[in-house]
Design a protein around this motif. Structure first.
Motif, PDB file in Angstrom:
ATOM      1  N   LYS A   1      43.361 -31.725  29.466  1.00  0.00           N
ATOM      2  CA  LYS A   1      43.052 -31.610  28.051  1.00  0.00           C
ATOM      3  C   LYS A   1      41.641 -32.075  27.742  1.00  0.00           C
ATOM      4  N   VAL A   2      41.195 -31.765  26.539  1.00  0.00           N
ATOM      5  CA  VAL A   2      39.881 -32.170  26.036  1.00  0.00           C
ATOM      6  C   VAL A   2      40.105 -32.930  24.735  1.00  0.00           C
ATOM      7  N   VAL A   3      39.535 -34.123  24.644  1.00  0.00           N
ATOM      8  CA  VAL A   3      39.715 -34.970  23.466  1.00  0.00           C
ATOM      9  C   VAL A   3      38.349 -35.398  22.956  1.00  0.00           C
ATOM     10  N   MET A   4      38.161 -35.348  21.643  1.00  0.00           N
ATOM     11  CA  MET A   4      36.886 -35.771  21.065  1.00  0.00           C
ATOM     12  C   MET A   4      36.697 -37.277  21.182  1.00  0.00           C
ATOM     13  N   THR A   5      35.478 -37.682  21.441  1.00  0.00           N
ATOM     14  CA  THR A   5      35.121 -39.092  21.372  1.00  0.00           C
ATOM     15  C   THR A   5      34.948 -39.491  19.907  1.00  0.00           C
ATOM     16  N   GLU A   6      34.705 -40.764  19.679  1.00  0.00           N
ATOM     17  CA  GLU A   6      34.448 -41.223  18.306  1.00  0.00           C
ATOM     18  C   GLU A   6      33.200 -40.540  17.751  1.00  0.00           C
ATOM     19  N   ASN A   7      32.152 -40.462  18.608  1.00  0.00           N
ATOM     20  CA  ASN A   7      30.935 -39.754  18.185  1.00  0.00           C
ATOM     21  C   ASN A   7      31.236 -38.289  17.892  1.00  0.00           C
ATOM     22  N   GLY A   8      32.081 -37.698  18.727  1.00  0.00           N
ATOM     23  CA  GLY A   8      32.442 -36.310  18.523  1.00  0.00           C
ATOM     24  C   GLY A   8      33.148 -36.085  17.199  1.00  0.00           C
ATOM     25  N   GLY A   9      34.041 -37.022  16.835  1.00  0.00           N
ATOM     26  CA  GLY A   9      34.763 -36.903  15.577  1.00  0.00           C
ATOM     27  C   GLY A   9      33.840 -36.942  14.376  1.00  0.00           C
ATOM     28  N   VAL A  10      32.866 -37.853  14.417  1.00  0.00           N
ATOM     29  CA  VAL A  10      31.899 -37.958  13.317  1.00  0.00           C
ATOM     30  C   VAL A  10      31.042 -36.691  13.250  1.00  0.00           C
ATOM     31  N   TYR A  11      30.581 -36.250  14.413  1.00  0.00           N
ATOM     32  CA  TYR A  11      29.733 -35.052  14.457  1.00  0.00           C
ATOM     33  C   TYR A  11      30.498 -33.825  13.984  1.00  0.00           C
ATOM     34  N   TYR A  12      31.796 -33.741  14.330  1.00  0.00           N
ATOM     35  CA  TYR A  12      32.607 -32.593  13.929  1.00  0.00           C
ATOM     36  C   TYR A  12      32.703 -32.482  12.406  1.00  0.00           C
ATOM     37  N   GLN A  13      32.921 -33.603  11.718  1.00  0.00           N
ATOM     38  CA  GLN A  13      33.059 -33.563  10.263  1.00  0.00           C
ATOM     39  C   GLN A  13      31.811 -32.982   9.613  1.00  0.00           C
ATOM     40  N   HIS A  14      30.647 -33.367  10.122  1.00  0.00           N
ATOM     41  CA  HIS A  14      29.406 -32.831   9.559  1.00  0.00           C
ATOM     42  C   HIS A  14      29.213 -31.369   9.937  1.00  0.00           C
ATOM     43  N   CYS A  15      29.516 -31.043  11.191  1.00  0.00           N
ATOM     44  CA  CYS A  15      29.346 -29.648  11.636  1.00  0.00           C
ATOM     45  C   CYS A  15      30.307 -28.715  10.912  1.00  0.00           C
ATOM     46  N   ARG A  16      31.520 -29.191  10.677  1.00  0.00           N
ATOM     47  CA  ARG A  16      32.486 -28.344   9.980  1.00  0.00           C
ATOM     48  C   ARG A  16      31.992 -28.034   8.567  1.00  0.00           C
ATOM     49  N   SER A  17      31.411 -29.038   7.918  1.00  0.00           N
ATOM     50  CA  SER A  17      30.860 -28.820   6.583  1.00  0.00           C
ATOM     51  C   SER A  17      29.717 -27.810   6.623  1.00  0.00           C
ATOM     52  N   LEU A  18      28.862 -27.919   7.663  1.00  0.00           N
ATOM     53  CA  LEU A  18      27.762 -26.967   7.799  1.00  0.00           C
ATOM     54  C   LEU A  18      28.285 -25.558   8.040  1.00  0.00           C
ATOM     55  N   MET A  19      29.300 -25.433   8.894  1.00  0.00           N
ATOM     56  CA  MET A  19      29.869 -24.118   9.178  1.00  0.00           C
ATOM     57  C   MET A  19      30.523 -23.530   7.930  1.00  0.00           C
ATOM     58  N   ASP A  20      31.220 -24.379   7.182  1.00  0.00           N
ATOM     59  CA  ASP A  20      31.829 -23.909   5.930  1.00  0.00           C
ATOM     60  C   ASP A  20      30.765 -23.427   4.956  1.00  0.00           C
ATOM     61  N   GLY A  21      29.654 -24.171   4.908  1.00  0.00           N
ATOM     62  CA  GLY A  21      28.571 -23.775   4.021  1.00  0.00           C
ATOM     63  C   GLY A  21      27.955 -22.450   4.441  1.00  0.00           C
ATOM     64  N   LEU A  22      27.816 -22.254   5.746  1.00  0.00           N
ATOM     65  CA  LEU A  22      27.266 -20.999   6.251  1.00  0.00           C
ATOM     66  C   LEU A  22      28.202 -19.836   5.941  1.00  0.00           C
ATOM     67  N   GLU A  23      29.511 -20.056   6.147  1.00  0.00           N
ATOM     68  CA  GLU A  23      30.491 -19.010   5.827  1.00  0.00           C
ATOM     69  C   GLU A  23      30.470 -18.690   4.331  1.00  0.00           C
ATOM     70  N   GLU A  24      30.327 -19.737   3.511  1.00  0.00           N
ATOM     71  CA  GLU A  24      30.289 -19.530   2.060  1.00  0.00           C
ATOM     72  C   GLU A  24      29.053 -18.729   1.669  1.00  0.00           C
ATOM     73  N   ALA A  25      27.929 -19.010   2.338  1.00  0.00           N
ATOM     74  CA  ALA A  25      26.700 -18.266   2.058  1.00  0.00           C
ATOM     75  C   ALA A  25      26.875 -16.796   2.431  1.00  0.00           C
ATOM     76  N   GLU A  26      27.520 -16.548   3.568  1.00  0.00           N
ATOM     77  CA  GLU A  26      27.755 -15.166   3.988  1.00  0.00           C
ATOM     78  C   GLU A  26      28.694 -14.460   3.016  1.00  0.00           C
ATOM     79  N   ARG A  27      29.703 -15.199   2.523  1.00  0.00           N
ATOM     80  CA  ARG A  27      30.621 -14.603   1.551  1.00  0.00           C
ATOM     81  C   ARG A  27      29.902 -14.284   0.240  1.00  0.00           C
ATOM     82  N   ALA A  28      28.955 -15.147  -0.128  1.00  0.00           N
ATOM     83  CA  ALA A  28      28.210 -14.900  -1.367  1.00  0.00           C
ATOM     84  C   ALA A  28      27.419 -13.601  -1.258  1.00  0.00           C
ATOM     85  N   ILE A  29      26.827 -13.356  -0.080  1.00  0.00           N
ATOM     86  CA  ILE A  29      26.103 -12.104   0.127  1.00  0.00           C
ATOM     87  C   ILE A  29      27.074 -10.939   0.114  1.00  0.00           C
TER      88      ILE A  29
END
Length: 300
Positions: free
Chosen positions: A55-83
């Motif tokens: 299995k693959v498990v996120m580290t503590e650093n990975g968990g923090v980084y994921y929360q920010h990256c997920r927000s960025l990805m959501d923002g990018l998807e939202e921008a694409e939806r706006a177009i």
């Protein structure tokens, strides 16, 4: 652009828990996923995952980084939806899932009609009775029947279904009509995946164990057995409606019937504003239950 390299791969691994599953989601090789993650960890100077052969498990650093990256990805998807919103014709891919029988009989014919209207849309539909996680599997939309339990999803009611207990007239002539739940013990019940049938008695739900010599996980096979006088069935209305209408099956124990169950469209919170998904859900609602076409969304 270098700051974005590896982010999509990282998010895919974080959400699927697997380099192989992430590669499948992104349609790239496992080796490419591994290279991108390693390069990302080198650039950040931090380990993002603990890896083992199982299995693959996120580290503590990975968990923090994921929360920010997920927000960025959501923002990018939202921008694409706006177009996409600015386009006169919806386009792009819709990935959805639905129960096998209801999907075959009710959902897919309507979805196919919808695709005829919008030729720039691409569909990937998985018909399955497994309750897959929408986010980790990358689904935009899921059709679910019955009680909703996933509070991470938004839901829109499409229609309702009712379960009926019924049998062929010649069976009832030979063995009699059951008038109470206890009388089911005296009848040949045609079983699906469960040994229990669901009823409502005195305002409360009740599961009744039933027995019979025929068991099959196909509703159509059970309907055929009932039509041939082999026993009593309990199935949703879309299996038996036509046979009830023409008298080839007769409803029994109606006074114990459960209330209608909802049939729902579910979608992740971050995708509920997608114009193409909203169009599809509106179309399905209008076709399946016109009176619900303006019903608001709710949290599952």
């Amino acid at each position: 652009m270098g700051q974005w390299q590896g982010v999509a791969e990282f998010v895919a691994v974080a959400e699927t828990g697997s380099f192989t599953a992430a590669a499948g989601r992104l349609a790239v090789s496992v080796a490419q996923i591994s290279r991108q993650i390693s390069a990302l960890e080198d650039r950040l100077g931090a380990k993002l995952f603990f890896r083992s052969t199982r299995k693959v498990v996120m580290t503590e650093n990975g968990g923090v980084y994921y929360q920010h990256c997920r927000s960025l990805m959501d923002g990018l998807e939202e921008a694409e939806r706006a177009i996409s919103d600015l386009q006169s014709t919806p386009r792009g891919k819709i990935k959805m899932t639905a129960p096998i029988t209801y999907g075959e009989e009710n959902i897919m014919p309507l979805v196919n009609d919808f695709l005829l209207r919008y030729p720039d849309l691409e569909l990937h539909c998985e018909l399955s009775n497994q309750l897959d996680d929408l986010v980790t599997q990358g689904y935009d939309l899921a059709i679910r029947i019955g009680k909703l339990t996933d509070s991470a999803m938004m839901a829109r009611k499409l229609a309702s279904r009712t379960r009926y207990v019924c049998a062929a007239p010649d069976y009832l002539d030979r063995y009699g009509i059951p008038h109470s739940l206890a009388e089911l013990e005296q009848h040949a019940c045609l079983l699906g995946a469960s040994d229990f049938w669901r009823f409502q008695e005195a305002g409360k739900s009740r599961n009744v164990r039933v027995v019979g010599r025929i068991r099959c996980n196909s509703g159509y096979a059970l309907v055929d057995a009932a039509l041939k006088g082999l026993g009593v069935i309990q199935l949703p209305d879309y299996y038996v409606r036509a046979f009830l209408d023409d008298g080839r099956l007769i409803r029994v124990l109606d006074h114990y019937r459960e209330p209608e169950e909802g049939i729902w469209a579910l979608f992740p919170h971050n995708r509920n504003l997608s114009p193409k998904i909203k169009l599809l859900v509106d179309f399905l609602t209008k076709q399946l239950a016109p009176g619900l076409s303006e019903a608001p969304n709710k949290q599952a």
